[in-house]
Design an enzyme around this catalytic site. Structure first.
Site, PDB file in Angstrom:
ATOM      1  CG  PHE A 113      28.500  35.402  11.747  1.00 57.46           C
ATOM      2  CD1 PHE A 113      28.875  35.149  10.204  1.00 57.46           C
ATOM      3  CD2 PHE A 113      27.242  35.740  11.809  1.00 57.46           C
ATOM      4  CE1 PHE A 113      28.021  35.739   9.239  1.00 57.46           C
ATOM      5  CE2 PHE A 113      26.289  36.224  10.686  1.00 57.46           C
ATOM      6  CZ  PHE A 113      26.693  36.168   9.567  1.00 57.46           C
ATOM      7  CG  ASP A 184      27.080  31.571  17.206  1.00 53.79           C
ATOM      8  OD1 ASP A 184      26.827  30.504  16.752  1.00 53.79           O
ATOM      9  OD2 ASP A 184      27.162  32.431  16.697  1.00 53.79           O
ATOM     10  CE1 TYR A 209      20.966  30.138   8.815  1.00 57.30           C
ATOM     11  CE2 TYR A 209      19.364  30.448  10.229  1.00 57.30           C
ATOM     12  CZ  TYR A 209      20.384  31.092   9.720  1.00 57.30           C
ATOM     13  OH  TYR A 209      21.149  32.336  10.219  1.00 57.30           O
ATOM     14  CE  LYS A 210      25.194  29.492   9.925  1.00 55.18           C
ATOM     15  NZ  LYS A 210      25.450  29.901   8.351  1.00 55.18           N
ATOM     16  NE  ARG A 356      31.019  30.047   3.597  1.00 56.56           N
ATOM     17  CZ  ARG A 356      30.152  30.311   4.434  1.00 56.56           C
ATOM     18  NH1 ARG A 356      30.319  30.444   5.729  1.00 56.56           N
ATOM     19  NH2 ARG A 356      28.982  30.356   4.207  1.00 56.56           N
TER      20      ARG A 356
END
Lengths: 397, 397
Positions: A113, A184, A209-210, A356
């Site tokens: 990322f 990560d 938050y995912k 996605r």
């Protein structure tokens, strides 16, 4: 046996929406707003400053950290909450580099990322520029781990393709070459059966938050392996990571173990929402969740490939090499995604051509997968992506 | 004319409590819990991922930053929200040091809040150790500013004594000597008539859970003076500070102006609470607030000195040299504060002997000041601090 009908009842999804973007922002847990309102009125409102102790606020970053620890295979007392994931990447990387003073290379991959790479770049500059951030393609990582590498810094699950790195194997190779490994877990925690202990990660970081559904801007977490807990030295040495924060000493002394990775005042309102969200994981095991995720992902892939021949699978076909996300390539993916969103099927798009879809068993089942496939088939069959309204629509992040 | 009866109605304080600790954690704004619940259910719950644009989340750090900017004399577009104050100190200091590559000294004072000093210490270590964090007594700062100083880093209002530094004078001297100035406004923003523009601060940072009433763990702010906005280079170079975050480039390019000081995903739930809290400042000017704060502080000092001869004023007697807080020294201050808290008068204690009282005109008036003085007189007169229950009580932070 994990009860996914029960977890599904814990979430409040809008009528008619099939939410396949929980890999970006998890949905609202049904109990979260009331819990946050209660925390605000009963704790902040009535206890005021004394809530830091009376309501357990000061201990919350460790308490919540332990709950996340159980989902990623971390022993009690090795995970703490705070800041954003980017800040935690910086913190882990600075500590790790200091533990390998004779080496200069941070090895990562071009699928990481971007914020992780940017933070590493900023740290390299701050360190004076003698370090090197070396990027290779994801499939070349293993071969690139050599004796020059100080730290291997990877995101386990690729945010675009869902490709999952082999944490135990890559970490073992890093250790064999004398390097440390930072993982990560942004797309792993609450999504796959990650185990930082058997995977031998030295540091791990992630957001909440995912797949953990903690809400927009929920705080990040950091894990430090027990053997490093008393030696890792935080570059971001804030007062709540001090051995005695309320003694207000002039000089910094790191706190015991994971405490030192705390920085400033914890975001208590966000933490209250996150704690409620984590209740959904109490009734399930990560093994069951992973099995269910694979089951639903396989069904989704088979369905889409049958209904939408123009779409090409961008994720690994082998479920063992995939996270809890399925991506397809399609040249007109941006417009196609807009058409899907208009029909209640919410995924997202990543340039240049990736559509996605997050697969989240806590609140998705066969019916939603099948319905999503059917809508995708309609969009592709009728070439709805070819409409100007979708092509021209401004980006929704 | 500012209406402090109106602002007072915006806060929800418990019956019988006189809250003199708003310099540590501001009280709950009456509308905040409902606003946060609405944001959670209507935005997060219903808009899901699309709320980042549809509900204006992505723009919130700038929008809220501008509202705080108006309270500290900062022009529009120069303040942005995010992270904790400690992280923002690091960010400002790293940028400032990079702008003075030929100098090595960070000058601060021994009364600065320890976390600021710890963060500077951590940055000095990360930079390789060639820099020096030089601490002098607060009253010696002016004389200590010389050509060795790269950055003058001060907190305007001392967290223990309430002593207020002369920002324009010290900054002018720093500039005359070729140094930059960073001001921590933790105890200034929303409390005093600070003006970063006329004060010529190069950077300013602050928290929002004290006088701004944003709630426990509310995000911090950072101000960068317009002349540095396009040259300051963030060490914490996160994706939301990138020129094009959603292009997901591999390399970092700083965003335009203050945008580059953003790091990770903003804490939207905390920001919703903070935005509501800032409404209280819409009806007042900082000039009126400052005048009222001085009026109430003078009344408090006169009352306490008359009623409690054992207490010694620790704050400057000249109101122009004081923030919006009054501190007294008393050897048994810890126990005395416990006795006060038990009687509904909430201040706090800082070792070794400081009793702190925040003066906050938004929700305090003459009646509360007089009542607090009366209770303090009773506690001292009856030597209630001498009770074992107060001496032995565990610290409330």
């Amino acid at each position: 046996m994990s009860d996914f009908a029960a977890t599904r009842a814990l979430f409040d999804l809008p009528e008619g929406v099939i939410y396949l973007d929980g890999n970006s922002l998890g949905p609202l847990p049904r109990a979260a707003a009331a819990r946050v309102a209660e925390m605000m009125t009963e704790e902040w409102g009535k206890m005021l400053i004394t809530a830091w102790n009376k309501a357990g606020w000061m201990a919350a970053p460790r308490r919540v950290g332990d709950r996340i620890g159980r989902l990623i295979g971390a022993p009690e007392g090795t995970v703490v909450m705070g800041d954003t994931l980017s800040v935690k990447v910086y913190q882990a990387l600075a500590s790790a580099l200091e533990m390998r003073p004779d080496r200069r290379v941070i090895l990562s991959d071009s699928g990481n990322f971007p914020s992780d790479l940017y933070m590493a770049e900023g740290l390299v500059r701050t360190l004076g520029g003698a370090h090197e951030l070396r990027l290779v393609a994801p499939e070349e990582v293993e071969d690139a781990i050599d004796e020059e590498v100080a730290v291997l810094m990877l995101t386990e699950v690729d945010y675009r393709t869902g490709r999952r790195h082999d944490m135990p194997a890559l970490t073992a190779k890093a250790h064999a070459k004398g390097a440390l490994a930072i993982w990560d877990l942004a797309h792993s925690a609450g999504a796959v059966d990650v185990d930082v202990t058997s995977g031998a990660a030295d540091f791990a970081v992630g957001c909440t938050y995912k797949f953990l559904n903690g809400g927009p801007g929920a705080p990040a977490f950091i894990y430090v392996a027990p053997q490093h807990a008393e030696t890792a030295r935080p570059a971001l040495s804030g007062w709540l990571g001090h051995a005695a924060p309320f003694d207000f000493e002039t000089g910094y002394r790191p706190g015991a173990g994971i405490e030192r990775m705390r920085v400033g005042t914890p975001p208590m309102i966000q933490l209250a929402a996150l704690e409620t969200a984590l209740d959904a994981f109490e009734g399930v095991t990560m093994e069951d969740l992973r099995a269910r995720s694979i089951e639903l992902s396989e069904r989704f892939i088979a369905g889409v490939e049958a209904a939408c021949p123009a779409l090409t699978l961008a994720s690994p076909r082998d479920p063992a090499r995939r996270g809890s996300q399925v991506s397809f390539r399609f040249e007109e993916g941006y417009a196609a995604m807009q058409a899907l969103i208009d029909r209640g099927v919410i995924g997202d798009f990543r340039a240049p051509d990736i559509m996605r879809f997050g697969i989240t068993p806590l609140y998705l089942g066969e019916a939603e997968i099948d319905r999503a496939v059917a809508v995708m088939g309609e969009v592709m069959e009728a070439r709805l992506w070819d409409r100007a309204e979708y092509r021209a629509r401004a980006a929704v992040t």
